[in-house]
Design a protein around this motif. Structure first.
Motif, PDB file in Angstrom:
ATOM      1  N   ASN A  10      34.888  11.938   2.565  1.00 29.11           N
ATOM      2  CA  ASN A  10      35.664  12.230   3.778  1.00 29.11           C
ATOM      3  C   ASN A  10      34.812  12.978   4.794  1.00 29.11           C
ATOM      4  OD1 ASN A  10      37.817  11.244   2.412  1.00 29.11           O
ATOM      5  ND2 ASN A  10      38.928  13.192   2.251  1.00 29.11           N
ATOM      6  N   GLY A  13      38.480  15.227   6.998  1.00 27.60           N
ATOM      7  CA  GLY A  13      39.750  14.777   6.436  1.00 27.60           C
ATOM      8  C   GLY A  13      39.959  13.270   6.467  1.00 27.60           C
ATOM      9  N   LYS A  14      39.043  12.554   7.118  1.00 28.10           N
ATOM     10  CA  LYS A  14      39.211  11.103   7.213  1.00 28.10           C
ATOM     11  C   LYS A  14      38.272  10.413   6.217  1.00 28.10           C
ATOM     12  CE  LYS A  14      39.210   7.394  10.568  1.00 28.10           C
ATOM     13  NZ  LYS A  14      38.108   6.717  11.211  1.00 28.10           N
TER      14      LYS A  14
END
Lengths: 251, 437
Positions: A10, A13-14
């Protein structure tokens, strides 16, 4: 040498890497290609140990060691080298100082004797010829005020001096004119040896005319969607990446 | 002492015994200025954080003590020689507790009119340079610490370079304090004057022999004559309990060039005011500074460059590295007056904070009244550059070493332009020792 299994990572957060599997054996050259935003650079940064990139799943084994447990400096000392897509400018730190400190830190880690100033300079001069670098750049601050081509050549010089087991070239070809590209590729080729491996991360096939890969992988949307030999790179060059995207969506 | 009034009375009383110790000197004209300064001192107040210029610097810890004017103390050559840059072969002036010690100093005989000596010597001789310059640039009417310095003026460094003379070797001046367990007040008062087309380099070092609490209150007045070149280096390396309040006033004539390096390492509370004025065209002023703070140290620097005339340029570069719970203050004021067209003024203050508890207040103040000028300023506060850290680590360099390399690079940006090799080397070593553990 390098075994990546089901690697997920990540950024902010992605999820960018969504399950990478890749094995690089000693002496091989692998090219990782793919459209922008597919995760190529993320993979390179994760391998080098950048802490902003959070590994959520999977493992990476490098010469029998769990790479993900090592600090960035220990990864480098174990023999991993990342040639940055955007080499960092560090005013006030000379190229010579960086290289001398780096090589001796690596040697210390590997219980080798440190190089004295003379031995180091001899080595450095030899390596500089390899990348056709001007002596005057040595006493200058690291990448400070360097042109794009000079920065990339400086990366290859560092690689030549540190003699890593696995080199990862992150878009080293981007922004280079054909002369600079040839010099950089020539440097990489001269360093090729049966006990060293290279991963070339690139968007274009161009560099692969000079650094001939044993394997080509296509990274798309965080996964390797196709692997093949050097002919795959030519196919990509001719057809672009769109046909792969379609294929992926069908699958 | 608890009460500010008591403290002031304490100094006023000290002045009486100071006066009587001056003997014949109190009949000299400069004594009138001393008396006037004492009068001002009694009227002025010690600054508090309500005063704009002292907003971030609370001197209450300093006012807890009743510092006694220092007495002359003897030292052996052995105790001072390590403080000298031994490869520099020029004049050395050594002061202990603010008093010139001829025995420890080395002043070369000169027959070309160059004078390097103690201020006391010149005061006694009634030198015309004194009457022309001493007390003329540092205003004792508004600043209480300057009033205190002027009132108690007795000794300090004196340098005079006449027209067309060059003092090739830098003058080294040591201000050493030894407390013998007394809270002493040392007040060196320095005056440097250069004539037309002359040149001089001056290194001042402020040092402690022990870790007693004391107070250095120093005022330095510098007059740069037409076309003269003055290089001034001030190394403040007092112990971590010392108080250091200092003021440097520079008056620049036509085409003169003044370059200063102010390096601040010591002191519990240290403050340096440096002010330069252009009296005529074509002059240049370069103010450089570096402060390295640890523990609970407070360092405050205020500068003022007064572009009163056209075609002058000033460059100011101050850098701070703050650790632990230290506190730094930078205030850089540049005034470009209405007539001062074609002014170039550049100012930069960059700071690195190494811990969560450290604090820096930085304030550039540009007041520009002319319209054809080039001025810029920039202030930054930050941690070490994460990208640079990662880059170094990715080359096999460990966390601590990478940090040390970057801090060193940050600080040496100021140090490496110092022209006196010995000083540069020494400061590189200081940085190395401090950050490359």
């Amino acid at each position: 040498m390098l075994e990546i299994k089901n690697l997920h990572a990540n950024v902010g957060g992605k999820e960018i890497l969504k399950g990478i599997d890749l094995t690089v054996n000693t002496g091989e050259v692998h090219a990782i290609m793919g459209p922008n935003g597919s995760g190529k650079s993320t993979l390179a940064q994760v391998l080098a140990g950048r802490k902003e990139y959070e590994v959520t799943k999977g493992e990476v084994i490098f010469n029998g060691k769990n790479l993900l447990e090592l600090s960035p400096e220990d990864r480098a000392r174990e023999g991993i080298f990342l040639a940055f897509q955007y080499p960092v400018e560090i005013p006030g730190v000379s190229n010579v100082n960086l290289l001398k400190t780096a090589i001796n830190e690596i040697r210390k880690y590997n219980s080798e004797e440190e190089l004295d100033a003379m031995e180091f300079m001899t080595l450095l001069k030899k390596k500089m010829k390899l990348v056709e670098m001007d002596q005057s750049l040595l006493s200058r601050s690291v990448n400070d005020g360097f042109s794009g081509g000079e920065k990339k050549r400086n990366e290859i010089l560092q690689m030549a001096v540190l003699e890593p087991k696995l080199s990862i070239l992150d878009e080293t070809d981007s922004g280079l004119d054909i002369d600079a590209l040839r010099i950089v590729a020539n440097g990489v080729n001269k360093l090729k040896s049966p006990d060293r491996s290279t991963i070339v991360v690139t968007h274009y096939q161009r560099l692969l005319n000079y650094i001939v890969p044993d394997y080509v992988h296509v990274l798309y949307n965080g996964k390797i969607v196709k692997s093949g030999t050097k002919e795959l790179a030519l196919e990509l060059e001719a057809k672009g990446y769109d046909w792969l995207k379609e294929q992926k969506e069908f699958a | 002492m608890s009460n500010i009034l008591d403290i002031k009375n304490w100094y006023i009383k000290s002045f009486e015994s100071f006066e009587s110790s001056l003997n014949g000197e109190s009949s000299k004209p400069f004594h009138q200025i001393r008396k006037e300064a004492m009068e001002k001192f009694s009227q002025l107040n010690f600054p508090t954080t309500h005063d704009e210029d002292w907003r971030f610097t609370n001197i209450a810890p300093l006012l807890k003590y009743n510092f006694e004017p220092a007495a002359m103390a003897e030292l052996k050559t052995q105790q001072t020689k390590n403080f000298l840059f031994e490869n520099l072969k020029g004049n050395t002036l050594i002061f202990v507790n603010g008093f010139f010690i001829p025995k420890l100093s080395h002043v070369k005989k000169s027959n070309d009119g160059i004078i390097v000596c103690s201020l006391a010597n010149q005061l006694k001789n009634g030198s015309p340079v004194i009457s022309q310059h001493l007390g003329k640039y540092a205003n004792h009417r508004e600043q209480i610490f300057t009033a205190l310095s002027t009132a108690f003026t007795r000794d300090g460094a004196f340098i005079y370079v006449p027209d067309n003379k060059i003092l090739e070797e830098p003058v080294q001046i040591l201000f050493i304090t030894t407390t013998s367990n007394k809270n002493i007040l040392s007040q060196p008062r320095n005056l440097y004057v250069t004539g037309t087309n002359s040149q001089v380099s001056i290194i001042e070092r402020y040092l402690s022999l022990d870790d007693g609490v004391y107070f250095t209150n120093v005022v330095t007045e510098i007059y740069a004559g037409e076309n003269s070149i003055i290089n001034h280096i001030k190394l403040q390396e007092e112990n971590l309990k010392a108080f250091h309040i200092s003021r440097t006033e520079v008056d620049q004539e036509k085409g003169s060039n003044f370059t200063s390096y102010s390096i601040s390492l010591g002191g519990e509370i240290a403050r340096h005011d440096i002010n330069a004025r252009f009296n005529d065209e074509g002059s240049e002023c370069n103010l450089n500074g570096l402060f390295l703070l640890t523990g609970n140290q407070l360092f405050d620097t205020h500068s003022l460059i007064d572009h009163a005339k056209p075609n002058c340029s000033s460059h100011e570069k101050y850098k701070g590295i703050l650790d632990d719970t230290s506190h730094g203050v930078f205030n850089g004021k540049v005034i470009v007056r209405r007539d001062a067209q074609k002014t170039n003024a550049f100012q930069e203050n960059k700071n690195i904070i190494l811990s969560n508890g450290a604090l820096i207040n930085t304030k550039p103040q540009l007041e520009i009244f002319a319209d054809d000028v080039k001025c810029s300023h920039g202030a930054t506060i930050g941690q070490l550059d994460e990208d640079a850290m990662f880059y170094l680590k990715s080359r096999g360099i460990g966390e601590e070493k990478a940090k040390a390399i970057l801090i060193h690079a940050f600080a040496s940006d100021v140090v490496r332009t110092i022209k006196i090799e010995e000083v540069k080397k020494y400061l590189e070593e200081v940085l190395e020792k401090r950050f490359n553990k």
